[in-house]
Enzyme design. Structure first.
Site, PDB file in Angstrom:
ATOM      1  N   ALA A  60     -47.315  73.266-139.427  1.00  0.00           N
ATOM      2  CA  ALA A  60     -45.953  71.900-139.102  1.00  0.00           C
ATOM      3  C   ALA A  60     -45.830  72.171-137.749  1.00  0.00           C
ATOM      4  CB  ALA A  60     -44.862  72.435-139.713  1.00  0.00           C
ATOM      5  N   ASP A  61     -46.051  70.890-137.004  1.00  0.00           N
ATOM      6  CA  ASP A  61     -46.360  70.708-135.792  1.00  0.00           C
ATOM      7  C   ASP A  61     -45.646  68.734-135.224  1.00  0.00           C
ATOM      8  OD1 ASP A  61     -46.960  70.832-132.848  1.00  0.00           O
ATOM      9  OD2 ASP A  61     -48.665  69.855-132.818  1.00  0.00           O
TER      10      ASP A  61
END
Length: 66
Positions: free
Chosen positions: A23-24
């Protein structure tokens, strides 16, 4: 690999589908609120296979202490 809104993408994949979720997730300098909830993390858990990994790029503000 899938790109797009993380929560929307996770909703479309089956249970135990991924070995790794990264998750960025930022909108400017902030993480969108719908990606900071227990429900979002529940979707991550649902999609990860047993023994899978979840990596999240987390933001911090100054002074960035350890």
């Amino acid at each position: 690999m899938r790109g797009g809104d993380a929560r929307a993408v996770l909703a479309k994949v089956p249970e135990d589908w991924a070995d790794l979720i990264i998750a960025d997730v930022f909108s400017g300098a902030r993480t969108p609120a719908h990606l900071t909830s227990a429900e979002f993390v529940g979707e991550v858990r649902r999609v990860l296979r047993p023994g899978g990994f979840y990596a999240a790029n987390l933001a911090d503000g100054p002074p960035l202490s350890m």
